[in-house]
Design a protein around this motif. Structure first.
Motif, PDB file in Angstrom:
ATOM      1  N   VAL A 159     -11.545  -1.095 -10.961  1.00  0.00           N
ATOM      2  CA  VAL A 159     -10.080  -1.052 -10.940  1.00  0.00           C
ATOM      3  C   VAL A 159      -9.536  -2.034  -9.908  1.00  0.00           C
ATOM      4  N   ARG A 160      -8.525  -2.795 -10.285  1.00  0.00           N
ATOM      5  CA  ARG A 160      -7.758  -3.608  -9.343  1.00  0.00           C
ATOM      6  C   ARG A 160      -6.454  -2.869  -9.075  1.00  0.00           C
ATOM      7  N   VAL A 161      -6.190  -2.603  -7.800  1.00  0.00           N
ATOM      8  CA  VAL A 161      -4.950  -1.940  -7.407  1.00  0.00           C
ATOM      9  C   VAL A 161      -3.918  -3.019  -7.087  1.00  0.00           C
ATOM     10  N   PHE A 162      -2.802  -2.992  -7.791  1.00  0.00           N
ATOM     11  CA  PHE A 162      -1.737  -3.975  -7.575  1.00  0.00           C
ATOM     12  C   PHE A 162      -0.646  -3.444  -6.651  1.00  0.00           C
ATOM     13  N   SER A 163      -0.455  -2.130  -6.638  1.00  0.00           N
ATOM     14  CA  SER A 163       0.555  -1.524  -5.784  1.00  0.00           C
ATOM     15  C   SER A 163       0.111  -0.118  -5.424  1.00  0.00           C
ATOM     16  N   GLY A 164       0.547   0.344  -4.228  1.00  0.00           N
ATOM     17  CA  GLY A 164       0.205   1.693  -3.813  1.00  0.00           C
ATOM     18  C   GLY A 164      -1.209   1.795  -3.287  1.00  0.00           C
ATOM     19  N   THR A 165      -1.695   3.007  -3.198  1.00  0.00           N
ATOM     20  CA  THR A 165      -3.047   3.289  -2.713  1.00  0.00           C
ATOM     21  C   THR A 165      -3.693   4.318  -3.625  1.00  0.00           C
ATOM     22  N   LEU A 166      -4.888   4.026  -4.076  1.00  0.00           N
ATOM     23  CA  LEU A 166      -5.637   4.933  -4.936  1.00  0.00           C
ATOM     24  C   LEU A 166      -6.581   5.761  -4.072  1.00  0.00           C
ATOM     25  N   ARG A 167      -6.567   7.075  -4.285  1.00  0.00           N
ATOM     26  CA  ARG A 167      -7.397   7.978  -3.480  1.00  0.00           C
ATOM     27  C   ARG A 167      -8.229   8.874  -4.381  1.00  0.00           C
ATOM     28  N   PRO A 168      -9.401   9.294  -3.899  1.00  0.00           N
ATOM     29  CA  PRO A 168     -10.238  10.200  -4.697  1.00  0.00           C
ATOM     30  C   PRO A 168      -9.539  11.532  -4.936  1.00  0.00           C
ATOM     31  N   ASP A 169      -9.862  12.127  -6.053  1.00  0.00           N
ATOM     32  CA  ASP A 169      -9.436  13.489  -6.396  1.00  0.00           C
ATOM     33  C   ASP A 169      -7.941  13.634  -6.680  1.00  0.00           C
ATOM     34  N   GLU A 170      -7.184  12.529  -6.726  1.00  0.00           N
ATOM     35  CA  GLU A 170      -5.782  12.666  -7.093  1.00  0.00           C
ATOM     36  C   GLU A 170      -5.639  12.522  -8.608  1.00  0.00           C
ATOM     37  N   THR A 171      -4.570  13.075  -9.145  1.00  0.00           N
ATOM     38  CA  THR A 171      -4.312  12.982 -10.583  1.00  0.00           C
ATOM     39  C   THR A 171      -3.407  11.784 -10.851  1.00  0.00           C
ATOM     40  N   PRO A 218       0.810  -1.234   0.000  1.00  0.00           N
ATOM     41  CA  PRO A 218       0.000   0.000   0.000  1.00  0.00           C
ATOM     42  C   PRO A 218       0.834   1.271   0.000  1.00  0.00           C
ATOM     43  N   GLU A 219       2.101   1.177   0.455  1.00  0.00           N
ATOM     44  CA  GLU A 219       2.971   2.348   0.485  1.00  0.00           C
ATOM     45  C   GLU A 219       3.845   2.451  -0.766  1.00  0.00           C
ATOM     46  N   GLY A 220       3.715   1.499  -1.675  1.00  0.00           N
ATOM     47  CA  GLY A 220       4.544   1.495  -2.871  1.00  0.00           C
ATOM     48  C   GLY A 220       4.020   2.439  -3.936  1.00  0.00           C
ATOM     49  N   PRO A 221       4.690   2.478  -5.094  1.00  0.00           N
ATOM     50  CA  PRO A 221       4.219   3.320  -6.201  1.00  0.00           C
ATOM     51  C   PRO A 221       2.885   2.819  -6.723  1.00  0.00           C
ATOM     52  N   LEU A 222       2.051   3.756  -7.143  1.00  0.00           N
ATOM     53  CA  LEU A 222       0.715   3.383  -7.614  1.00  0.00           C
ATOM     54  C   LEU A 222       0.793   2.633  -8.942  1.00  0.00           C
ATOM     55  N   VAL A 223       0.211   1.438  -8.969  1.00  0.00           N
ATOM     56  CA  VAL A 223       0.012   0.684 -10.206  1.00  0.00           C
ATOM     57  C   VAL A 223      -1.343   0.000 -10.087  1.00  0.00           C
ATOM     58  N   ALA A 224      -2.284   0.383 -10.932  1.00  0.00           N
ATOM     59  CA  ALA A 224      -3.622  -0.195 -10.920  1.00  0.00           C
ATOM     60  C   ALA A 224      -4.052  -0.437 -12.357  1.00  0.00           C
ATOM     61  N   GLU A 225      -5.089  -1.229 -12.517  1.00  0.00           N
ATOM     62  CA  GLU A 225      -5.540  -1.580 -13.861  1.00  0.00           C
ATOM     63  C   GLU A 225      -7.059  -1.533 -13.939  1.00  0.00           C
ATOM     64  N   VAL A 226      -7.548  -0.989 -15.039  1.00  0.00           N
ATOM     65  CA  VAL A 226      -8.988  -0.979 -15.293  1.00  0.00           C
ATOM     66  C   VAL A 226      -9.372  -2.345 -15.850  1.00  0.00           C
ATOM     67  N   VAL A 227     -10.142  -3.125 -15.084  1.00  0.00           N
ATOM     68  CA  VAL A 227     -10.527  -4.459 -15.549  1.00  0.00           C
ATOM     69  C   VAL A 227     -11.913  -4.466 -16.184  1.00  0.00           C
ATOM     70  N   LYS A 228     -12.662  -3.387 -15.993  1.00  0.00           N
ATOM     71  CA  LYS A 228     -13.990  -3.309 -16.617  1.00  0.00           C
ATOM     72  C   LYS A 228     -14.413  -1.849 -16.682  1.00  0.00           C
ATOM     73  N   THR A 229     -15.065  -1.484 -17.786  1.00  0.00           N
ATOM     74  CA  THR A 229     -15.589  -0.140 -17.960  1.00  0.00           C
ATOM     75  C   THR A 229     -17.079  -0.232 -18.248  1.00  0.00           C
ATOM     76  N   ALA A 230     -17.849   0.602 -17.577  1.00  0.00           N
ATOM     77  CA  ALA A 230     -19.299   0.626 -17.798  1.00  0.00           C
ATOM     78  C   ALA A 230     -19.760   2.071 -17.805  1.00  0.00           C
ATOM     79  N   SER A 231     -20.929   2.294 -18.370  1.00  0.00           N
ATOM     80  CA  SER A 231     -21.518   3.633 -18.400  1.00  0.00           C
ATOM     81  C   SER A 231     -22.780   3.639 -17.568  1.00  0.00           C
ATOM     82  N   ASP A 232     -22.857   4.593 -16.674  1.00  0.00           N
ATOM     83  CA  ASP A 232     -24.041   4.758 -15.840  1.00  0.00           C
ATOM     84  C   ASP A 232     -24.787   5.992 -16.319  1.00  0.00           C
TER      85      ASP A 232
END
Length: 732
Positions: free
Chosen positions: A355-367, A332-346
């Motif tokens: 999204v599956r996060v493989f490394s790091g931590t994904l947070r709202p509102d970050e770029t 969770p403290e590592g560099p961010l690496v995540a992957e979009v495994v599915k896309t849908a439209s609401d």
């Protein structure tokens, strides 16, 4: 593990964000259509206290298969994530469609998961497609367990089903596929069938009775112990054979009563390492029950035996430019690496990315940096852009429950990633990375469509772009030869869902039309033609005469233009005009309206006028000369021929080869492949394989795969060629 004496308590609360990767289990459910995956997910959610007894969340919708299309079709058509909590663990259950047309959703589920539950129906057995997925999981070492469902069906036999599973999944080691429990049956009903009322644990030798609606544990009766002895001994021997402690077998053979905890610990290690595959049973809950039969045991297997994300290696990563980077660690403290495994439209919140996060931590509102995936040939743009992450949430049915973060090993939904598509990598904007893509099947069933009205035409392009952004197993083609818009799909059901989504989600009504292949024309023999364009209508007239000779060339030569004019009969400045006119007419065709190829056009002679000759006049004369040459020669219609490679079980090779003969195909070779399969290579006219994706599935009972590549154009048979000419004349 499910044989532990004390069950973990269920969590009545909602699924929340995980606080450490060790507390996460990502499990994908795999099985043929109708095997009971979605029912099992609902039963597990009920036992975990996440849904009510009707399998519904608070808003009354189903926890899985909640999409309107799924309701209408009565089957899963997309990947669904159902997170539940059990005994302090967060379990992400990934429910996948079982129908072959939606294998892309299955591939996404396999990518997001760390272990797989293979759900097989005691009424239907194990189909070939499920065996193939098992082999794929085995090739990458993914831990697997088997759940037998539909034990309530007439003629269902758990013992026979476990033997079938051992044959299907344990070809290399049948003792690695063994049951942990045996079902207990109640009183025989009027139909002669005795319902399953509970389970007996083979290791603990304890009875788990669900007849009252609650799981009750008790000692077995004296008459029951002999019934499980053989199965228990075989299970213990299977566990010991995979144990890291080599002394266990000697102790067991010497008659020592091995410690229960030792056996369970060894079993859990063998399951997590993917070398032992337990078989469990699941049956519907009694009326009004809070727990389905076998669900507690299954949840304990998942939390105790399946690996954590810390134990599952992440896919390889590179820079967007392809430079190798060190392996990613689940930190969770590592560099961010995540992957979009599915896309849908609401319709309310727009694009939602699972999204599956493989490394790091994904947070709202970050770029974050979004790296594209190289599927430009399927209508997906390559891109490397920075995007701002929207709200994070955990899905549950149609609900989206807010999350404050998503750590390495966990899954979450991300709102408003407008450029990210399925398969894209999310990484730190100052250190962009790209994950190795997962294998996606090629869509090989063409669906030619046209907008139903002018209003639909205005919305069609945007609707199609959104559709293919969601589904990487779909390819969008704007065919420049036939001027058709073609959606390439995996099968008829896949195509039906695509059309329905266009209509219901994006408000685009389309008509399906016949798919056209890209035919060509060529000269059968040498011919000459004279183009005369002379007009006088006051003022400057138009004067151009040219004489050409046309001869056929070998396939792949294109159009060759040769100037052999002598004496300035055609002024030098107008020779390119003749060539331009010839090529323009060749693009339009000379017989049936298909492009002309593989000819040499030689300009021999001509005439010009000092005042009335012009570029336009000689272009027209060149076109007229080519048409006259065509009128005096035989014209072949050329059809595209594809090289088709079919990987099929040996038992179906004869059917496949016979079918090729009926399609005017030529088998050019066969090769033995691993797993009792044969690779059949053939050359087949493309006009004959438009529906081959559907037909091959019937021929091989869904177990064959094929690929196709363009080989060349070659002459059509005369009778078929004449029919195509007549059709072209009717259209014109």
């Amino acid at each position: 593990m499910g044989d532990k004496a004390n069950a973990h308590p269920g969590a009545a609360g909602r699924a929340t964000a995980a606080d450490h990767p060790a507390s996460v289990r990502n499990v994908v459910l795999v099985g043929h259509s109708g095997s009971g995956k979605t029912t099992l997910v609902e039963a597990l959610a009920l036992t975990a206290g996440a849904v009510n007894r009707a399998g519904r969340v608070e808003d009354g919708t189903a926890v899985s298969d909640y999409d309107d299309i799924e309701h209408r079709q009565q089957r899963s058509v997309q990947l669904s994530l159902v997170p539940v909590e059990w005994g302090g663990y967060k379990i992400n259950l990934l429910d996948t469609p079982g129908y072959a047309d939606f294998v892309g959703e299955l591939r996404a589920g396999l990518r997001a998961a760390d272990a797989a539950l293979f759900v097989v129906s005691a009424a239907d057995g194990v189909d070939g497609a499920t065996r193939m997925v098992w082999e794929e999981c085995a090739a990458v070492g993914m831990p697997r367990a088997i759940v037998v469902t539909h034990l309530e069906a007439a003629r269902a036999d758990f013992g026979e089903m476990t033997r079938t599973c051992a044959e299907a999944f344990g070809a290399d080691d049948p003792d690695a596929v063994l049951p942990l429990y045996l079902p207990l049956h109640g009183a025989q009903g009027p139909d002669g069938h005795a319902p399953v009322t509970g389970l007996v644990g083979l290791l603990s030798q304890r009875i788990f009775d669900y007849a009252s609606g609650e799981r009750k544990e008790s000692e077995p009766g004296e008459e029951q112990l002999p019934l499980i002895e053989d199965a228990r001994n075989r299970l213990i021997e299977g566990i010991i054979a995979e144990s890291e402690d080599e002394s266990l077998m000697d102790r067991y053979l010497s008659g020592e009563d091995l410690d229960f905890k030792t056996l369970v610990d060894d079993l859990e290690r063998a399951v997590a390492r993917g070398i032992f595959h337990p078989v469990l049973a699941a049956a519907p809950a009694a009326e009004g029950a809070r727990q389905g039969i076998g669900t507690v045991e299954l949840l304990e297997l998942i939390t105790g035996g399946f690996p954590t994300p810390l134990e599952h290696p992440a896919p390889a990563v590179t820079t967007p430019g392809g430079k190798a980077r060190p392996a990613v660690a689940c930190d969770p403290e590592g560099p961010l690496v995540a992957e979009v495994v599915k896309t849908a439209s609401d319709p309310y919140v727009g694009r939602v990315s699972l999204v599956r996060v493989f490394s790091g931590t994904l947070r709202p509102d970050e770029t974050v940096h979004v790296s594209g995936h190289g599927l430009a040939d399927r209508g997906h743009e390559d891109h490397d852009v920075d995007e701002r992450v929207g709200a994070l949430s955990s899905p549950f049915g149609k609900q989206q429950r807010p999350l404050s973060s998503c750590i390495a090993g966990d899954l979450a939904c991300v709102a408003k990633l407008n450029r990210a598509e399925t398969g894209d990598t999310l990484s730190a904007k100052d250190d962009p990375l790209l994950m190795e893509p997962w294998d996606m099947p090629d869509p090989l069933l063409p669906l030619a469509i046209e907008a139903h009205s002018k209003a639909d035409e205005d919305k069609l392009s945007q609707g199609l772009s959104r559709l293919v952004a969601e589904d990487p197993t779909m390819r969008l083609e704007q065919n420049q030869d036939t001027h058709q818009v073609v959606l390439w799909c995996l099968g008829e059901a896949h195509a039906d869902v695509a059309l329905e989504r266009l209509r219901s989600r994006y408000g685009v009504q389309v008509d399906v039309v016949s798919h056209k292949v890209s035919l060509r024309e060529t000269f059968a023999d040498r011919s000459a033609g004279r183009g005369r364009h002379v007009k006088q209508s006051g003022g400057h007239g138009q004067f151009a005469i040219c004489e050409i000779e046309v001869e056929p060339l070998p396939g792949g030569s294109g159009i060759e233009f040769v100037d052999k004019v002598v004496g300035g009969a055609v002024p030098r400045q107008f020779i390119p005009s003749v060539e331009k006119g010839v090529r323009a007419q060749a693009a339009k065709g000379v017989a049936a309206g298909y492009p002309l190829i593989d000819v040499r056009v030689t300009l021999l002679d001509g005439k010009a006028h000092s005042v009335d000759s012009s570029d336009a006049a000689f272009q027209t004369a060149g076109a007229l000369a080519l048409r006259e040459a065509a009128a005096g020669a035989g014209i072949h219609l050329l059809e595209p021929v594809a090289e088709v490679r079919v990987l099929v079980g040996d038992e179906h090779v004869g059917s496949v080869m016979s079918d090729f003969s009926g399609r005017r195909g030529r088998v050019v070779g066969t090769e033995q492949a691993p797993g009792g399969r044969t690779l059949v290579r053939a050359e087949v006219p493309e006009i004959e394989i438009g529906r081959y994706a559907v037909d091959l599935r019937s021929l091989s009972q869904g177990t064959a795969r094929f690929s196709r590549t363009y080989a060349r154009h070659e002459p059509m048979p005369p009778q078929l060629s004449e029919r195509m000419r007549e059709q072209a004349q009717k259209v014109s």
